[in-house]
Design a protein around this motif. Structure first.
Motif, PDB file in Angstrom:
ATOM      1  N   GLY A  69      40.287  28.786  34.399  1.00  0.00           N
ATOM      2  CA  GLY A  69      39.112  29.104  35.215  1.00  0.00           C
ATOM      3  C   GLY A  69      38.871  30.611  35.251  1.00  0.00           C
ATOM      4  N   ALA A  70      39.367  31.262  36.297  1.00  0.00           N
ATOM      5  CA  ALA A  70      39.255  32.722  36.405  1.00  0.00           C
ATOM      6  C   ALA A  70      40.275  33.175  37.444  1.00  0.00           C
ATOM      7  N   VAL A  71      40.673  34.445  37.368  1.00  0.00           N
ATOM      8  CA  VAL A  71      41.643  34.953  38.349  1.00  0.00           C
ATOM      9  C   VAL A  71      41.160  36.250  38.986  1.00  0.00           C
ATOM     10  N   GLY A  72      41.740  36.535  40.147  1.00  0.00           N
ATOM     11  CA  GLY A  72      41.470  37.816  40.809  1.00  0.00           C
ATOM     12  C   GLY A  72      40.634  37.676  42.061  1.00  0.00           C
ATOM     13  N   GLY A  73      40.613  38.750  42.838  1.00  0.00           N
ATOM     14  CA  GLY A  73      39.832  38.774  44.062  1.00  0.00           C
ATOM     15  C   GLY A  73      40.310  39.893  44.966  1.00  0.00           C
ATOM     16  N   PRO A  74      39.497  40.254  45.973  1.00  0.00           N
ATOM     17  CA  PRO A  74      39.816  41.402  46.823  1.00  0.00           C
ATOM     18  C   PRO A  74      41.166  41.274  47.532  1.00  0.00           C
ATOM     19  N   PRO A  85      46.757  39.600  39.839  1.00  0.00           N
ATOM     20  CA  PRO A  85      46.412  38.292  39.274  1.00  0.00           C
ATOM     21  C   PRO A  85      46.097  38.342  37.776  1.00  0.00           C
ATOM     22  N   GLU A  86      45.463  39.464  37.321  1.00  0.00           N
ATOM     23  CA  GLU A  86      45.069  39.574  35.912  1.00  0.00           C
ATOM     24  C   GLU A  86      46.270  39.457  34.969  1.00  0.00           C
ATOM     25  N   LYS A  87      47.478  39.748  35.501  1.00  0.00           N
ATOM     26  CA  LYS A  87      48.688  39.596  34.678  1.00  0.00           C
ATOM     27  C   LYS A  87      48.878  38.133  34.280  1.00  0.00           C
ATOM     28  N   SER A 256      22.780  35.077  31.941  1.00  0.00           N
ATOM     29  CA  SER A 256      23.696  34.966  33.089  1.00  0.00           C
ATOM     30  C   SER A 256      25.117  34.818  32.577  1.00  0.00           C
ATOM     31  N   LEU A 257      26.032  35.496  33.271  1.00  0.00           N
ATOM     32  CA  LEU A 257      27.454  35.406  32.919  1.00  0.00           C
ATOM     33  C   LEU A 257      27.962  33.972  33.009  1.00  0.00           C
ATOM     34  N   GLY A 258      27.319  33.185  33.865  1.00  0.00           N
ATOM     35  CA  GLY A 258      27.798  31.828  34.137  1.00  0.00           C
ATOM     36  C   GLY A 258      27.550  30.844  33.015  1.00  0.00           C
ATOM     37  N   LEU A 259      26.906  31.293  31.929  1.00  0.00           N
ATOM     38  CA  LEU A 259      26.492  30.354  30.883  1.00  0.00           C
ATOM     39  C   LEU A 259      27.423  30.313  29.679  1.00  0.00           C
ATOM     40  N   TYR A 272      40.921  28.075  26.575  1.00  0.00           N
ATOM     41  CA  TYR A 272      39.462  28.117  26.711  1.00  0.00           C
ATOM     42  C   TYR A 272      39.104  28.588  28.109  1.00  0.00           C
ATOM     43  N   GLU A 273      38.247  29.589  28.202  1.00  0.00           N
ATOM     44  CA  GLU A 273      37.885  30.129  29.520  1.00  0.00           C
ATOM     45  C   GLU A 273      36.441  30.618  29.499  1.00  0.00           C
ATOM     46  N   PRO A 274      35.732  30.448  30.617  1.00  0.00           N
ATOM     47  CA  PRO A 274      34.393  31.039  30.674  1.00  0.00           C
ATOM     48  C   PRO A 274      34.526  32.564  30.652  1.00  0.00           C
ATOM     49  N   ILE A 275      33.462  33.271  30.258  1.00  0.00           N
ATOM     50  CA  ILE A 275      33.620  34.719  30.080  1.00  0.00           C
ATOM     51  C   ILE A 275      33.597  35.479  31.406  1.00  0.00           C
ATOM     52  N   HIS A 276      33.159  34.801  32.479  1.00  0.00           N
ATOM     53  CA  HIS A 276      33.029  35.514  33.749  1.00  0.00           C
ATOM     54  C   HIS A 276      34.355  35.566  34.515  1.00  0.00           C
ATOM     55  N   GLY A 277      34.354  36.355  35.591  1.00  0.00           N
ATOM     56  CA  GLY A 277      35.525  36.448  36.450  1.00  0.00           C
ATOM     57  C   GLY A 277      35.470  35.426  37.573  1.00  0.00           C
ATOM     58  N   SER A 278      36.217  35.699  38.639  1.00  0.00           N
ATOM     59  CA  SER A 278      36.374  34.711  39.719  1.00  0.00           C
ATOM     60  C   SER A 278      35.239  34.766  40.748  1.00  0.00           C
ATOM     61  N   ALA A 279      34.301  35.693  40.569  1.00  0.00           N
ATOM     62  CA  ALA A 279      33.096  35.799  41.406  1.00  0.00           C
ATOM     63  C   ALA A 279      33.378  35.563  42.892  1.00  0.00           C
ATOM     64  N   PRO A 280      34.240  36.369  43.507  1.00  0.00           N
ATOM     65  CA  PRO A 280      34.593  36.125  44.913  1.00  0.00           C
ATOM     66  C   PRO A 280      33.378  36.187  45.846  1.00  0.00           C
ATOM     67  N   ASP A 281      32.319  36.903  45.418  1.00  0.00           N
ATOM     68  CA  ASP A 281      31.120  37.028  46.271  1.00  0.00           C
ATOM     69  C   ASP A 281      30.405  35.700  46.493  1.00  0.00           C
ATOM     70  N   ILE A 282      30.606  34.734  45.597  1.00  0.00           N
ATOM     71  CA  ILE A 282      29.906  33.451  45.765  1.00  0.00           C
ATOM     72  C   ILE A 282      30.870  32.266  45.892  1.00  0.00           C
ATOM     73  N   ALA A 288      28.192  28.634  42.186  1.00  0.00           N
ATOM     74  CA  ALA A 288      28.664  28.967  40.825  1.00  0.00           C
ATOM     75  C   ALA A 288      28.007  28.074  39.785  1.00  0.00           C
ATOM     76  N   ASN A 289      27.643  28.701  38.684  1.00  0.00           N
ATOM     77  CA  ASN A 289      27.103  27.950  37.547  1.00  0.00           C
ATOM     78  C   ASN A 289      28.283  27.399  36.746  1.00  0.00           C
ATOM     79  N   PRO A 290      28.374  26.073  36.579  1.00  0.00           N
ATOM     80  CA  PRO A 290      29.530  25.513  35.854  1.00  0.00           C
ATOM     81  C   PRO A 290      29.315  25.398  34.343  1.00  0.00           C
TER      82      PRO A 290
HETATM   83  P1  NAD Z   1      32.605  38.396  37.896  1.00  0.00           P
HETATM   84  O1  NAD Z   1      32.343  37.917  36.505  1.00  0.00           O
HETATM   85  O2  NAD Z   1      33.542  37.594  38.695  1.00  0.00           O
HETATM   86  O3  NAD Z   1      31.223  38.503  38.690  1.00  0.00           O
HETATM   87  C1  NAD Z   1      30.154  39.381  38.322  1.00  0.00           C
HETATM   88  C2  NAD Z   1      28.852  38.847  38.930  1.00  0.00           C
HETATM   89  O4  NAD Z   1      28.451  37.659  38.238  1.00  0.00           O
HETATM   90  C3  NAD Z   1      28.992  38.453  40.398  1.00  0.00           C
HETATM   91  O5  NAD Z   1      27.820  38.786  41.089  1.00  0.00           O
HETATM   92  C4  NAD Z   1      29.167  36.955  40.353  1.00  0.00           C
HETATM   93  O6  NAD Z   1      28.701  36.288  41.511  1.00  0.00           O
HETATM   94  C5  NAD Z   1      28.348  36.567  39.131  1.00  0.00           C
HETATM   95  N1  NAD Z   1      28.927  35.384  38.460  1.00  0.00           N
HETATM   96  C6  NAD Z   1      30.074  35.334  37.750  1.00  0.00           C
HETATM   97  N2  NAD Z   1      30.300  34.097  37.315  1.00  0.00           N
HETATM   98  C7  NAD Z   1      29.272  33.341  37.771  1.00  0.00           C
HETATM   99  C8  NAD Z   1      28.953  31.953  37.661  1.00  0.00           C
HETATM  100  N3  NAD Z   1      29.720  31.087  36.987  1.00  0.00           N
HETATM  101  N4  NAD Z   1      27.825  31.510  38.269  1.00  0.00           N
HETATM  102  C9  NAD Z   1      27.027  32.353  38.935  1.00  0.00           C
HETATM  103  N5  NAD Z   1      27.270  33.665  39.072  1.00  0.00           N
HETATM  104  C10 NAD Z   1      28.389  34.157  38.501  1.00  0.00           C
HETATM  105  O7  NAD Z   1      33.120  39.909  37.754  1.00  0.00           O
HETATM  106  P2  NAD Z   1      33.634  40.924  38.889  1.00  0.00           P
HETATM  107  O8  NAD Z   1      32.833  40.735  40.139  1.00  0.00           O
HETATM  108  O9  NAD Z   1      33.671  42.231  38.228  1.00  0.00           O
HETATM  109  O10 NAD Z   1      35.139  40.486  39.161  1.00  0.00           O
HETATM  110  C11 NAD Z   1      35.558  39.630  40.222  1.00  0.00           C
HETATM  111  C12 NAD Z   1      37.029  39.334  40.062  1.00  0.00           C
HETATM  112  O11 NAD Z   1      37.229  38.600  38.826  1.00  0.00           O
HETATM  113  C13 NAD Z   1      37.900  40.587  39.948  1.00  0.00           C
HETATM  114  O12 NAD Z   1      39.078  40.354  40.655  1.00  0.00           O
HETATM  115  C14 NAD Z   1      38.170  40.717  38.446  1.00  0.00           C
HETATM  116  O13 NAD Z   1      39.371  41.378  38.190  1.00  0.00           O
HETATM  117  C15 NAD Z   1      38.242  39.267  38.056  1.00  0.00           C
HETATM  118  N6  NAD Z   1      37.962  38.997  36.627  1.00  0.00           N
HETATM  119  C16 NAD Z   1      38.687  37.994  36.067  1.00  0.00           C
HETATM  120  C17 NAD Z   1      38.436  37.639  34.765  1.00  0.00           C
HETATM  121  C18 NAD Z   1      39.233  36.492  34.182  1.00  0.00           C
HETATM  122  O14 NAD Z   1      39.845  35.750  34.939  1.00  0.00           O
HETATM  123  N7  NAD Z   1      39.240  36.291  32.878  1.00  0.00           N
HETATM  124  C19 NAD Z   1      37.434  38.270  34.016  1.00  0.00           C
HETATM  125  C20 NAD Z   1      36.676  39.264  34.652  1.00  0.00           C
HETATM  126  C21 NAD Z   1      36.942  39.623  35.956  1.00  0.00           C
END
Ligand code: NAD
Length: 357
Positions: A69-74, A85-87, A256-259, A272-282, A288-290
């Motif tokens: 999935g994804a790792v990390g957060g505040p 977590p990134e480790k 969108s990163l979520g795609l 296999y992993e989506p390119i985005h992070g853990s998006a703690p803001d949402i 989240a877009n799956p």
């Molecule tokens: P992020 O990719 O998590 O989010 C960036 C922006 O894109 C945010 O506004 C988020 O809400 C939005 N977003 C991301 N994925 C989405 C989705 N599936 N659907 C809708 N919106 C989506 O990047 P960030 O905010 O820089 O990092 C957040 C945390 O994720 C940090 O702790 C970072 O270290 C970690 N991170 C982890 C990975 C990984 O696990 N491979 C990759 C990048 C960042």
């Protein structure tokens, strides 16, 4: 019986992983698999004191494929770099011996308004970036900061062995052979010896792939061409650092990163992993877009299970749902129907089951 390891991780990771599971279950009657769920990242730190707990390491060693999935957060941002977590992701990539990262840039005709580029420029874009993962300036020694004559000097070293270049070049040519048979190798051979070596080895491997057209491109030119004529590329082969930068540039084209999905390959099993992070803001809000995560299931079936038709079926099902007008918040526009993470996953599952018959 194939063993699939699921490491959902943190933030939106568990929400999107639930949708990946739905999609996997659509194939339960066609392939025998077991799903093993393990902790990674911040979840691993909280429960077991490690971002890549022993339990997860053991499961990874047995797995035929890993969905991540994804790792990390505040919550974990203040930990020392070595304990963060990134480790977890670095640890599992290393444990699996993954040396190539594949990032397809998929453009959906239904979502072109979200791309920063004009519609005519992105029409027909279907680009795969194949990035080397283990070498280059990120891992080269010597590295560090030293003091000489009272001045601090920082240095990193760009290193590639012949074997490292050969294996990624072969992976690149193999991928191109299954697609439109064009490979663009990116380097900076006009300035760097390591990159001149890269070009020499890639050119040599090309002799075994006469059916694939090879083009060499300097990285600065490649950065421009991704914006100017992205549809002209098929497979782009890159060293580690250039690929890190260019793959993010290419990802922006999708809107969108979520795609977007990605795969890391090379060892006994792929991840296999989506390119985005853990998006703690949402996280936890159904926002989240799956789709990126669901397309990872497609890549896994296509690559690890050699079922490209199933990968196509998943892509087509995503297209069906976008045609129906369903949109998560990140790709919402006027006249469309707003969907939660769960509703989007459920609609893609329904469309997929219809296609699979
Ligand atoms: P992020 O990719 O998590 O989010 C960036 C922006 O894109 C945010 O506004 C988020 O809400 C939005 N977003 C991301 N994925 C989405 C989705 N599936 N659907 C809708 N919106 C989506 O990047 P960030 O905010 O820089 O990092 C957040 C945390 O994720 C940090 O702790 C970072 O270290 C970690 N991170 C982890 C990975 C990984 O696990 N491979 C990759 C990048 C960042």
């Amino acid at each position: 019986m194939a063993e699939i390891l699921l490491t959902a991780g943190d933030g939106i990771g568990p929400e999107i992983m639930e949708q990946a599971k739905r999609i996997l279950h659509c194939f339960a009657k066609d392939i025998a698999f077991t799903l093993t769920e393990r902790l990674i990242g911040g979840a691993g730190i909280d429960a077991a004191g490690s971002p890549f707990p022993t339990d997860t390491q053991k499961a990874a060693a047995h797995a035929d494929a890993v969905l991540f999935g994804a790792v990390g957060g505040p919550k974990w941002d203040n930990l020392p770099l070595a304990d963060r977590p990134e480790k977890g992701i670095l640890g599992i990539r290393k444990a699996l011996g993954l040396y190539a990262n594949l990032r397809p840039t998929i453009l959906w005709p239904q979502l072109t308004t979200f791309s920063p580029l004009k519609q005519e420029r992105i029409a027909g874009v279907d680009l795969l970036i194949m990035r080397e993962l283990t070498g280059d300036i990120y891992f080269g020694e010597p590295r560090g900061i030293r003091t000489e004559n009272g001045q601090r000097i920082a240095h990193n070293t760009m290193v590639y062995s012949e074997e490292e270049i050969r294996r990624i070049a072969i992976a690149g040519f193999e991928a191109a052979r299954k697609r439109r048979k064009k490979l663009c190798s990116v380097d900076k051979s006009n300035v760097l010896e390591t990159m001149r070596f890269w070009r020499e080895i890639v050119t040599d491997i090309h002799k075994d792939y006469p059916d694939v057209t090879l083009e060499h491109m300097y990285v600065d030119h490649a950065a421009m061409q991704i914006i100017l004529r992205p549809a002209a590329f098929d497979v782009m082969l890159t060293p580690n650092m250039f690929g890190d930068i260019l793959s993010d540039e290419a990802a922006v084209l999708a809107g969108s990163l979520g795609l977007l999905p990605s795969a890391s390959i090379g060892g006994k099993s792929a991840l296999y992993e989506p390119i985005h992070g853990s998006a703690p803001d949402i996280a936890g809000q159904g926002l989240a877009n799956p789709i990126g995560m669901i397309l990872c299931v497609g890549m896994m079936l296509g690559h690890s299970f050699n079922k490209p038709a199933w990968e196509q079926a998943i892509r087509a099902a995503v297209g069906d749902v976008l045609d129906q007008g369903l949109r998560t918040a990140d790709i919402m526009s006027d006249g469309m129907q707003r969907a939660t993470t769960d509703q989007m996953g459920s609609a893609i599952e329904t469309a997929l089951r219809k296609r699979l018959g």
